[in-house]
Design an enzyme around this catalytic site. Structure first.
Site, mmCIF file in Angstrom:
data_model
loop_
_atom_site.group_PDB
_atom_site.id
_atom_site.type_symbol
_atom_site.label_atom_id
_atom_site.label_comp_id
_atom_site.label_asym_id
_atom_site.label_seq_id
_atom_site.Cartn_x
_atom_site.Cartn_y
_atom_site.Cartn_z
ATOM 1 N N HIS A 5 -0.903 -0.259 5.221
ATOM 2 C CA HIS A 5 -1.895 0.804 5.067
ATOM 3 C C HIS A 5 -2.653 0.640 3.758
ATOM 4 C CE1 HIS A 5 1.619 2.742 3.018
ATOM 5 N NE2 HIS A 5 0.677 3.086 2.148
ATOM 6 N N HIS A 74 -14.705 -1.530 -0.229
ATOM 7 C CA HIS A 74 -14.910 -0.798 1.011
ATOM 8 C C HIS A 74 -13.782 -1.075 1.992
ATOM 9 C CE1 HIS A 74 -16.831 -4.753 1.712
ATOM 10 N NE2 HIS A 74 -16.285 -4.637 2.905
#
Length: 126
Positions: A5, A74
């Site tokens: 994650h 990003h």
């Protein structure tokens, strides 16, 4: 090994969950509230954590804003049609910061959107 994650600190957990689920189509996979430690987590993604990398949205009690700094780049999401994805994001109240078009010096079509906390998300057409 695999990526599990990416954690993003958010200023309003429900607003962020709304963006990632309602605008980008992710699902809330699980949440954890730790009142004694004063934080809440929500894991969101496009599939279960056993097979997919997900986002961990972290809300620290009482913090409504973060300075993103200059080190963050990003998150990238694959989409079938970047222009259509931009339209869908805009229709759902999201912000498009770069319209769909070829990447500089290449042919891959990309676009950028921004979440409510200012995090950039690149949409890559495949």
């Amino acid at each position: 090994m695999r990526i599990l994650h990416t954690m993003l600190r958010v200023g309003d957990l429900q607003r962020s969950i709304g963006f990632y689920t309602g605008v980008l189509g992710m699902t809330v996979l699980r949440t954890t509230d730790r009142p004694e430690q004063k934080y809440t987590l929500a894991f969101v993604g496009y599939g279960d954590e056993a097979r997919h990398a997900v986002l961990e949205l972290t809300y620290n009690y009482g913090v409504d804003r973060y300075d993103l700094g200059t080190g963050y780049g990003h998150i990238a999401i694959e989409v079938p049609d970047a222009a259509a994805a931009c339209s869908a994001v805009r229709e759902k109240g999201g912000t498009v910061t770069r319209e769909a078009g070829p990447v500089k010096g290449g042919a891959t079509v990309i676009a950028f959107v921004q979440d409510p906390d200012g995090y950039k998300i690149e949409l890559i057409e495949r």
